[in-house]
Design a protein around this motif. Structure first.
Motif, PDB file in Angstrom:
ATOM      1  N   ASP B 180       0.831  -1.211   0.000  1.00  0.00           N
ATOM      2  CA  ASP B 180       0.000   0.000   0.000  1.00  0.00           C
ATOM      3  C   ASP B 180       0.863   1.257   0.000  1.00  0.00           C
ATOM      4  O   ASP B 180       0.578   2.224  -0.701  1.00  0.00           O
ATOM      5  CB  ASP B 180      -0.925   0.017   1.220  1.00  0.00           C
ATOM      6  CG  ASP B 180      -2.177  -0.824   0.999  1.00  0.00           C
ATOM      7  OD1 ASP B 180      -2.379  -1.282  -0.138  1.00  0.00           O
ATOM      8  OD2 ASP B 180      -2.938  -1.025   1.965  1.00  0.00           O
ATOM      9  N   LEU B 181       1.927   1.202   0.794  1.00  0.00           N
ATOM     10  CA  LEU B 181       2.817   2.352   0.884  1.00  0.00           C
ATOM     11  C   LEU B 181       3.430   2.670  -0.482  1.00  0.00           C
ATOM     12  O   LEU B 181       3.498   3.824  -0.899  1.00  0.00           O
ATOM     13  CB  LEU B 181       3.920   2.043   1.900  1.00  0.00           C
ATOM     14  CG  LEU B 181       4.631   3.255   2.470  1.00  0.00           C
ATOM     15  CD1 LEU B 181       3.719   3.979   3.435  1.00  0.00           C
ATOM     16  CD2 LEU B 181       5.909   2.840   3.169  1.00  0.00           C
ATOM     17  N   PHE B 182       3.866   1.615  -1.184  1.00  0.00           N
ATOM     18  CA  PHE B 182       4.446   1.820  -2.513  1.00  0.00           C
ATOM     19  C   PHE B 182       3.399   2.392  -3.478  1.00  0.00           C
ATOM     20  O   PHE B 182       3.719   3.212  -4.319  1.00  0.00           O
ATOM     21  CB  PHE B 182       5.039   0.508  -3.050  1.00  0.00           C
ATOM     22  CG  PHE B 182       6.452   0.262  -2.604  1.00  0.00           C
ATOM     23  CD1 PHE B 182       6.736   0.019  -1.275  1.00  0.00           C
ATOM     24  CD2 PHE B 182       7.498   0.298  -3.511  1.00  0.00           C
ATOM     25  CE1 PHE B 182       8.043  -0.192  -0.844  1.00  0.00           C
ATOM     26  CE2 PHE B 182       8.810   0.092  -3.099  1.00  0.00           C
ATOM     27  CZ  PHE B 182       9.082  -0.155  -1.773  1.00  0.00           C
ATOM     28  N   THR B 183       2.154   1.928  -3.335  1.00  0.00           N
ATOM     29  CA  THR B 183       1.087   2.476  -4.176  1.00  0.00           C
ATOM     30  C   THR B 183       0.877   3.950  -3.877  1.00  0.00           C
ATOM     31  O   THR B 183       0.755   4.781  -4.777  1.00  0.00           O
ATOM     32  CB  THR B 183      -0.232   1.715  -3.922  1.00  0.00           C
ATOM     33  OG1 THR B 183       0.015   0.323  -4.059  1.00  0.00           O
ATOM     34  CG2 THR B 183      -1.313   2.159  -4.884  1.00  0.00           C
ATOM     35  N   LEU B 184       0.844   4.250  -2.576  1.00  0.00           N
ATOM     36  CA  LEU B 184       0.613   5.625  -2.141  1.00  0.00           C
ATOM     37  C   LEU B 184       1.653   6.578  -2.726  1.00  0.00           C
ATOM     38  O   LEU B 184       1.331   7.687  -3.143  1.00  0.00           O
ATOM     39  CB  LEU B 184       0.676   5.660  -0.613  1.00  0.00           C
ATOM     40  CG  LEU B 184       0.055   6.839   0.085  1.00  0.00           C
ATOM     41  CD1 LEU B 184      -1.449   6.804  -0.112  1.00  0.00           C
ATOM     42  CD2 LEU B 184       0.385   6.782   1.572  1.00  0.00           C
ATOM     43  N   TYR B 185       2.905   6.144  -2.769  1.00  0.00           N
ATOM     44  CA  TYR B 185       3.965   6.996  -3.291  1.00  0.00           C
ATOM     45  C   TYR B 185       4.172   6.794  -4.789  1.00  0.00           C
ATOM     46  O   TYR B 185       5.206   7.168  -5.334  1.00  0.00           O
ATOM     47  CB  TYR B 185       5.258   6.757  -2.506  1.00  0.00           C
ATOM     48  CG  TYR B 185       5.168   7.278  -1.098  1.00  0.00           C
ATOM     49  CD1 TYR B 185       4.916   8.632  -0.848  1.00  0.00           C
ATOM     50  CD2 TYR B 185       5.289   6.436  -0.007  1.00  0.00           C
ATOM     51  CE1 TYR B 185       4.802   9.113   0.437  1.00  0.00           C
ATOM     52  CE2 TYR B 185       5.186   6.916   1.293  1.00  0.00           C
ATOM     53  CZ  TYR B 185       4.933   8.252   1.512  1.00  0.00           C
ATOM     54  OH  TYR B 185       4.822   8.731   2.782  1.00  0.00           O
ATOM     55  N   GLN B 186       3.183   6.175  -5.433  1.00  0.00           N
ATOM     56  CA  GLN B 186       3.166   6.049  -6.890  1.00  0.00           C
ATOM     57  C   GLN B 186       4.443   5.422  -7.449  1.00  0.00           C
ATOM     58  O   GLN B 186       5.023   5.899  -8.416  1.00  0.00           O
ATOM     59  CB  GLN B 186       2.913   7.420  -7.534  1.00  0.00           C
ATOM     60  CG  GLN B 186       1.596   8.026  -7.060  1.00  0.00           C
ATOM     61  CD  GLN B 186       1.386   9.451  -7.517  1.00  0.00           C
ATOM     62  OE1 GLN B 186       2.318  10.130  -7.929  1.00  0.00           O
ATOM     63  NE2 GLN B 186       0.149   9.916  -7.445  1.00  0.00           N
ATOM     64  N   ALA B 187       4.880   4.324  -6.806  1.00  0.00           N
ATOM     65  CA  ALA B 187       6.074   3.623  -7.273  1.00  0.00           C
ATOM     66  C   ALA B 187       5.812   3.022  -8.645  1.00  0.00           C
ATOM     67  O   ALA B 187       4.709   2.556  -8.930  1.00  0.00           O
ATOM     68  CB  ALA B 187       6.450   2.517  -6.285  1.00  0.00           C
TER      69      ALA B 187
END
Ligand SMILES: Nc1ncnc2c1ncn2[C@@H]1O[C@H](COP(=O)(O)OP(=O)(O)O)[C@@H](O)[C@H]1O
Ligand SMILES: [Mg+2]
Lengths: 268, 290
Positions: B180-187
């Motif tokens: 989710d964190l990676f999604t949030l930061y648009q990885a």
């Protein structure tokens, strides 16, 4: 002291309109949720587990889509912010990468946005200083206590200098003293950086101590049942916990929460 | 195999080492570490001596059970042929292991990225895995005229599956909040792979490597047994077969000894590698103080 008349005039940052969320398995996690959060507010979502607090938070951050209605965040559709820098997210567990040092963990959001280590160093160190962990940059998560891990997680959320901090029961797993200490740290970050905070919790005391507004939610289906402003000004210190105002607020919020529980029991 | 020599290289806690007085716990730790080397070696030497004694005392003929000293002598006299064979087996093992890693990791990534591909191809991988290599080897030897390549394919089949299945599980094992964190930061997908999925998969991969290393050797030896002793350029299994035909039991033991030695070396190297890669963070390789 935060001036509340100013808060009421502050621009709207998060606007939820008639939002439903139904999962693929048919669970209605959130029903008819409408909520306006202004720039600079400290809002708590309070409610029994399963009432859709996490779901609401994930929809606001764009991690989950809405089934009906609309959410705008800072003028954009939720999750469509052009640089993805607006929101810092803190999970219930610290959610650190065990293979990376504290520095690497806090550096992550900047790395994902293409910054080199050299360009990011100052900001990472600044974020670590904010939570008092400057001396632990080279440590690995397993070497830290639960409270310290949580502070790393907060530093990571703050490193992009977000406008909003979304926290999902961040201190639920910590002991009472660590929790009180971290509550004060979050309050001071909020005041110093002009953040907008949404703080999910199931503790009445925590929500009253921290927030300028407590949103009480009920389950089955998850929805907002009360929206209780907390008029006591800031800065609040642990002395606030001893005042009659605080006790009265806790009583009111507890009563509101209990109402939702009764409702659940009747439905069973 | 209870060899844990690799655990002895790390130093104790640095903070404590700085003190003038040596902490009794450190002394205990050092003794423990020494014992970990000394005990297995003593036990091995004792067993060899006993073997030597029993053979000598009972006058067992060397074509039944040769004494360790005779095996050692055979190792010396047949050194060049044995080494040639060992080199062949090592080459076969390492090459098949390398190909298993490349194939297993690449296909594992494809599987992890696409459920439909996994669902369609996984049965083939399972069929390859559950069919004993001894049973497929004769066919492969018929279809592939170059013996070395045929052997390589056999060893590869055995080593491939653990790498594939662990890579798939590993790539899927990343913490959902971190995702989710990676999604949030648009990885980007590449960033997600490099910074999240691969590190999460590493412990699974290292576990697979330890297994696949041993299996590659077994595959190489078994396949050569099936192929029989044809040609000059052959491995240790051929030496064993050949010695058995000629009733040269000491030579058989010498070749057997080299096969075991190879297996132990592969085990030690992969264990060391796993510790070097995961030692600073993963539970399986962290040494705890007691
Ligand atoms: N991914 C999901 N799929 C199906 N149901 C879910 C999912 N996530 C949450 N739910 C359900 O939605 C409801 C609200 O969950 P959640 O938002 O996690 O509640 P809270 O955070 O308030 O405890 C619960 O009944 C939960 O079981
Ligand atoms: Mg929750």
């Amino acid at each position: 002291m935060t001036n509340f008349s100013r808060l009421e005039e502050a621009p709207v940052l998060i606007d939820m309109k008639d939002v439903d969320k139904q999962f693929g398995n048919g669970t209605v996690a959130v029903k008819d949720m409408s909520l306006t959060i202004r720039d600079g507010e400290f809002v708590s979502f309070l409610g029994p587990s399963g009432c859709g607090k996490s779901t609401a938070l994930k929809m606001i951050s764009g991690l989950l889509s809405v089934s009906r209605g609309a959410i705008t965040v800072n003028g954009h559709m939720a999750g469509q912010s052009p640089d993805g820098n607006d929101i810092g997210f803190v999970f219930q567990e610290a959610t650190l990468m065990p293979w990376a040092t504290v520095f690497e963990n806090v550096f992550l959001p900047l790395k994902l946005h293409g910054l080199t280590r050299r360009d990011a160093r100052e900001r990472v160190e600044e974020a670590l200083a904010m939570v008092g962990l400057s001396n632990f940059a080279k440590s690995y998560p397993r070497e830290l206590s639960g409270g310290m891990k949580m502070r790393v997680s907060i530093a990571r959320a703050m490193v992009t200098k977000p406008k909003m901090l979304l926290m999902d029961e961040p201190f639920a797993a910590l002991d009472e003293m660590t929790r009180a200490n971290l509550n004060d740290q979050v309050l001071s970050l909020w005041e110093r950086h002009g953040l907008t905070v949404i703080f999910v919790t199931h503790s009445v005391f925590e929500s009253v101590y921290l927030s300028s507004r407590v949103v009480v939610m009920a389950a089955r289906p998850g929805r907002v049942v009360h929206d209780i402003p907390q008029v006591t000004g800031y800065p609040r210190t642990s002395d606030y916990r001893l005042t009659p105002e605080y006790v009265e607020s806790c009583r009111r919020v507890s009563a509101a929460l209990e109402g939702t529980m009764d409702h659940v029991d009747i439905n069973h | 195999m209870s060899i844990s020599i690799t655990e002895t290289t790390e130093t104790g806690p640095k903070a404590l080492a700085a003190q003038d007085m040596v902490d009794p716990r450190i002394l205990a730790e050092r003794r423990d570490r020494r014992l970990r080397i000394v005990l297995p070696i003593t036990a091995l030497v004792a067993a060899l001596l006993l073997w030597e004694f029993l053979v000598w005392y009972n006058e067992v003929p060397h074509y039944l059970i040769p004494a360790p000293s005779l095996i050692a002598k055979t190792l010396v006299t047949d050194w060049s042929t044995l080494m040639q064979s060992a080199a062949f087996t090592v080459k076969l093992t390492l090459l098949s292991l390398a190909l298993a890693i490349v194939g297993g990791v690449l296909l594992g990534m494809v599987f992890a990225l696409s459920r439909p591909v996994e669902m369609s191809l996984f049965p083939f991988a399972v069929i390859l895995q559950v069919t004993p290599v001894v049973a497929i080897a004769p066919l492969i030897l018929i279809y592939v005229s170059n013996t070395f390549y045929a052997l390589l394919i056999c060893a590869w089949i055995v080593a491939f599956f653990p790498i594939l299945s662990n890579t798939v599980i590993g790539l899927r094992s990343a913490d959902h909040n971190l995702r989710d964190l990676f999604t949030l930061y648009q990885a980007t997908p590449m960033q997600r792979l490099r910074y999240l999925l691969v590190p999460s998969a590493l412990p699974y991969f290292m576990a697979a490597l330890k297994i696949a290393g041993g299996l590659a050797l077994i595959g190489a030896v078994v396949a050569e047994f099936v192929a029989g002793t044809a040609g000059q350029n052959t491995g240790l299994a051929s030496r064993i077969l050949e010695s058995s035909f000629r009733n040269e039991i000491p030579r058989m033991f010498a070749a057997l000894f080299l096969v075991s030695l190879l297996g132990i070396l592969i085990f030690l190297i992969t264990s060391w590698l796993s510790r070097a890669v995961l030692g600073h963070w993963h539970e399986s390789e962290i040494r705890r103080e007691h």
